[in-house]
Scaffold this motif. Structure first.
Motif, short mmCIF file in Angstrom:
data_model
loop_
_atom_site.label_atom_id
_atom_site.label_comp_id
_atom_site.label_asym_id
_atom_site.label_seq_id
_atom_site.Cartn_x
_atom_site.Cartn_y
_atom_site.Cartn_z
N SER A 189 50.92 85.47 49.95
CA SER A 189 50.68 84.03 49.87
C SER A 189 51.80 83.31 50.60
N THR A 190 51.47 82.15 51.12
CA THR A 190 52.42 81.36 51.88
C THR A 190 52.42 79.93 51.35
N LEU A 235 41.55 81.60 48.95
CA LEU A 235 41.83 80.28 48.39
C LEU A 235 41.38 79.24 49.41
N SER A 236 40.15 78.78 49.23
CA SER A 236 39.62 77.82 50.18
C SER A 236 38.99 76.67 49.42
N PRO A 237 39.38 75.45 49.65
CA PRO A 237 40.41 75.02 50.60
C PRO A 237 41.80 75.32 50.06
N ALA A 238 42.78 75.20 50.93
CA ALA A 238 44.16 75.46 50.54
C ALA A 238 44.59 74.46 49.46
N TYR A 239 45.49 74.89 48.60
CA TYR A 239 46.00 74.06 47.51
C TYR A 239 47.20 73.28 48.05
N THR A 240 47.17 71.94 47.92
CA THR A 240 48.24 71.09 48.47
C THR A 240 48.71 70.09 47.44
N VAL A 241 50.03 69.86 47.40
CA VAL A 241 50.61 68.78 46.62
C VAL A 241 51.37 67.88 47.58
N THR A 254 48.54 78.83 50.81
CA THR A 254 47.44 79.57 51.41
C THR A 254 47.62 81.05 51.09
N LEU A 255 46.52 81.78 51.11
CA LEU A 255 46.55 83.22 50.88
C LEU A 255 46.15 83.94 52.15
N LYS A 266 52.96 79.13 41.57
CA LYS A 266 51.55 79.50 41.73
C LYS A 266 51.38 80.46 42.91
N GLY A 267 52.09 80.19 44.00
CA GLY A 267 52.02 81.08 45.17
C GLY A 267 52.50 82.47 44.84
N ARG A 268 53.60 82.57 44.13
CA ARG A 268 54.12 83.89 43.73
C ARG A 268 53.14 84.59 42.80
N GLY A 269 52.64 83.84 41.82
CA GLY A 269 51.71 84.44 40.86
C GLY A 269 50.41 84.90 41.50
N MET A 270 49.89 84.13 42.43
CA MET A 270 48.63 84.51 43.09
C MET A 270 48.84 85.71 44.01
#
Length: 141
Positions: free
Chosen positions: A66-67, A86-92, A80-81, A54-58
């Motif tokens: 993206s990080t 991208l707010s809030p950051a996407y977390t797994v 994060t971007l 997802k980070g690579r694609g975004m």
């Protein structure tokens, strides 16, 4: 004289049944815990790979950087971007049964290539206490 028929179980029958159930439970519980740990490990691997993809694609879709930061202490990966879109950051987050070997930061540029910090580190997910479950290695190339 009328004969009466009593129904039910004797105390001996109940005790034997409970003993059999207890023996079966002691055999099944370790196997169940191992199965749950394997499931948690597979889910964590899939989630970490998903967030990296997802980070690579975004980064490519939004022409930004993206990080994806992997935290061993939190057992999580956060996307994060650079443009803060991208707010809030996407977390797994991985299950408590899972350990992550080290902190790492994957930075994806707008053309899709990645830079890893610290260089040469490999993300390894494992289930400590379960020797029969192989660790999962995540490599970005």
């Amino acid at each position: 004289m009328k004969a009466t028929i009593q129904t039910g179980f004797t105390l001996t029958e109940l005790m034997v049944t409970l003993a059999v159930v207890a023996i079966l439970a002691t055999i099944a519980i370790p196997s169940l815990q191992s199965t749950l740990a394997t499931s948690d490990l597979n889910a964590a691997q899939e989630n970490f790979i998903q967030i990296l993809n997802k980070g690579r694609g975004m980064a490519m879709a939004r022409s930004t950087i993206s990080t994806v930061s992997i935290s061993s202490a939190a057992k999580s990966a956060t996307l994060t971007l650079a443009d803060d879109s991208l707010s809030p950051a996407y977390t797994v987050t991985a299950s408590n049964r899972i350990t992550v070997n080290a902190d790492a930061t994957y930075t994806f540029n707008p053309v899709g290539t990645a830079t890893l910090s610290p260089a040469g580190i490999t993300t390894v997910l494992s289930a400590p206490g379960f020797a029969g479950i192989p660790a999962r290695t995540i490599t970005v190339s």
